[in-house]
Design a protein around this motif. Structure first.
Motif, PDB file in Angstrom:
ATOM      1  N   LYS A   1      -3.792   0.488  -2.379  1.00 50.40           N
ATOM      2  CA  LYS A   1      -2.938   0.429  -3.568  1.00 50.40           C
ATOM      3  C   LYS A   1      -3.748   0.058  -4.799  1.00 50.40           C
ATOM      4  CE  LYS A   1       1.294  -1.817  -5.214  1.00 50.40           C
ATOM      5  NZ  LYS A   1       2.368  -2.780  -4.841  1.00 50.40           N
ATOM      6  N   ILE A   2      -4.642  -0.907  -4.651  1.00 52.14           N
ATOM      7  CA  ILE A   2      -5.478  -1.344  -5.774  1.00 52.14           C
ATOM      8  C   ILE A   2      -6.457  -0.247  -6.176  1.00 52.14           C
ATOM      9  CG2 ILE A   2      -7.247  -2.996  -6.481  1.00 52.14           C
ATOM     10  CD1 ILE A   2      -5.840  -5.031  -4.597  1.00 52.14           C
ATOM     11  N   LYS A   3      -7.089   0.387  -5.195  1.00 44.59           N
ATOM     12  CA  LYS A   3      -8.047   1.458  -5.490  1.00 44.59           C
ATOM     13  C   LYS A   3      -7.376   2.621  -6.203  1.00 44.59           C
ATOM     14  CE  LYS A   3     -11.093   2.655  -2.381  1.00 44.59           C
ATOM     15  NZ  LYS A   3     -11.704   3.028  -1.077  1.00 44.59           N
ATOM     16  N   THR A   4      -6.167   2.933  -5.789  1.00 46.90           N
ATOM     17  CA  THR A   4      -5.435   4.014  -6.447  1.00 46.90           C
ATOM     18  C   THR A   4      -5.162   3.658  -7.906  1.00 46.90           C
ATOM     19  OG1 THR A   4      -4.359   4.673  -4.384  1.00 46.90           O
ATOM     20  CG2 THR A   4      -3.294   5.345  -6.435  1.00 46.90           C
TER      21      THR A   4
ATOM     22  N   ILE B   1      -1.079  -7.667  -5.381  1.00 44.27           N
ATOM     23  CA  ILE B   1      -2.423  -7.532  -4.828  1.00 44.27           C
ATOM     24  C   ILE B   1      -2.608  -8.337  -3.550  1.00 44.27           C
ATOM     25  CG2 ILE B   1      -3.412  -7.109  -7.122  1.00 44.27           C
ATOM     26  CD1 ILE B   1      -4.522 -10.037  -6.907  1.00 44.27           C
ATOM     27  N   HIS B   2      -1.576  -9.077  -3.176  1.00 41.29           N
ATOM     28  CA  HIS B   2      -1.637  -9.937  -2.006  1.00 41.29           C
ATOM     29  C   HIS B   2      -0.210 -10.179  -1.538  1.00 41.29           C
ATOM     30  CE1 HIS B   2      -2.215 -13.690   0.317  1.00 41.29           C
ATOM     31  NE2 HIS B   2      -3.485 -13.342   0.428  1.00 41.29           N
TER      32      HIS B   2
ATOM     33  N   ARG C   1     -11.967  -6.333  -0.221  1.00 44.36           N
ATOM     34  CA  ARG C   1     -11.089  -7.075  -1.116  1.00 44.36           C
ATOM     35  C   ARG C   1     -11.688  -7.144  -2.516  1.00 44.36           C
ATOM     36  NH1 ARG C   1     -10.075 -12.642   1.819  1.00 44.36           N
ATOM     37  NH2 ARG C   1     -12.283 -12.369   2.305  1.00 44.36           N
ATOM     38  N   TYR C   2     -10.883  -7.638  -3.451  1.00 44.41           N
ATOM     39  CA  TYR C   2     -11.307  -7.749  -4.837  1.00 44.41           C
ATOM     40  C   TYR C   2     -10.974  -9.130  -5.371  1.00 44.41           C
ATOM     41  CZ  TYR C   2     -11.526  -2.633  -4.691  1.00 44.41           C
ATOM     42  OH  TYR C   2     -11.818  -1.339  -4.364  1.00 44.41           O
TER      43      TYR C   2
ATOM     44  N   GLY D   1       0.789  -1.229   0.000  1.00 44.26           N
ATOM     45  CA  GLY D   1       0.000   0.000   0.000  1.00 44.26           C
ATOM     46  C   GLY D   1       0.816   1.270   0.000  1.00 44.26           C
ATOM     47  N   CYS D   2       1.869   1.312   0.800  1.00 39.07           N
ATOM     48  CA  CYS D   2       2.668   2.536   0.933  1.00 39.07           C
ATOM     49  C   CYS D   2       4.083   2.150   1.325  1.00 39.07           C
ATOM     50  CB  CYS D   2       2.044   3.455   1.977  1.00 39.07           C
ATOM     51  SG  CYS D   2       2.963   4.993   2.275  1.00 39.07           S
TER      52      CYS D   2
END
Length: 254
Positions: free
Chosen positions: A247-250, A204-205, A225-226, A64-65
């Motif tokens: 991170k995924i949403k961004t 993603i994981h 989650r996705y 994520g960051c």
């Protein structure tokens, strides 16, 4: 000589690493006062702003960051000791506000060297100078041109084009490479691969990096989650980890 006690924050997404480092630092009560821990960049930013630690022990690669991205968000940057499993950032780390660079697993004798460096350390860089260096590092990272990955099979070296890879999957310290032509085993860890792969790959994981070009569609799943459905022969469906949600949403600009 500097003999003061520094308020200290540990930032690492791996609980065993955090516990181990905290135990080591507690053996130097005359130098470190651990006032908190954070498991990701978002939590770390809040704790830094609230607790105002004088030193942070910072993992570079977090979901994520990243550690570098966290520093870019801070208005005032504490003294930094980078702590990670990979040594490729060592040179850049010394160019920033860092006084040291620790390679995991961290040993007691290595912390002793950090303590000695602190005694003669003088913080003389401001946040603007540090952020300038971090931007240079980020630019260098984006310039990577990796197009294939090499694996050893029996007595042969096999060159696998990244375009053929649908996803990477961690297996302890090794990584499975999934392609329509077959599956291969790499001796590199998935976190090390993440540092090298071009921008069309996304983690993603904790155990999965996928090729964006092989995504058929993405579905919402519970607990933020996705589900990623891929267009490979196996029609793989992969569920993301919660800690990778931001991170995924961004990326998908959701």
């Amino acid at each position: 000589m500097n003999t003061r006690i520094y308020t200290t924050l540990i930032i690492d997404d791996e609980a065993p690493a955090t516990t181990g480092l905290k135990n080591l630092l507690n053996q130097f009560p005359g130098t470190f006062q651990v006032i908190g821990v954070a498991k990701n960049g978002i939590e770390a930013q809040k704790k830094i702003e609230k607790l105002n630690p004088e030193i942070i022990f910072l993992d570079i690669e977090m979901p994520g960051c990243s550690g570098f991205e966290l520093l870019e968000k801070l208005s005032s940057i504490p003294i930094v000791v980078f702590c990670t499993a990979y040594d490729q950032y060592a040179l850049e780390a010394f160019e920033t506000n860092s006084i040291d660079y620790l390679v995991k697993p961290v040993k007691l004798e290595r912390i002793e060297k950090t303590v000695q460096k602190l005694k003669s350390f003088h913080k003389n860089k401001n946040s603007d100078e540090i952020l300038t260096v971090l931007k240079q590092i980020t630019s260098k990272k984006e310039e990577k041109k990796m197009t294939s990955i090499t694996v050893k099979k029996d007595s042969k070296l096999i060159f696998i084009k990244l375009n053929d890879v649908s996803f990477f999957e961690a297996d302890n310290n090794y990584t499975f490479i999934n392609t329509d032509l077959g599956n291969y085993l790499s001796t590199e860890s998935i976190s090390n691969l993440e540092l090298k792969l071009p921008n069309n790959f996304i983690r993603i994981h904790r155990s999965i990096i996928i090729n964006k070009d092989h995504i058929l569609d993405i579905q919402k799943y519970f607990n933020s989650r996705y589900i990623f459905n891929l267009n490979n022969k196996k029609k793989s469906s992969i569920t993301s980890g919660r800690s990778f949600n931001e991170k995924i949403k961004t990326w998908i600009n959701y």
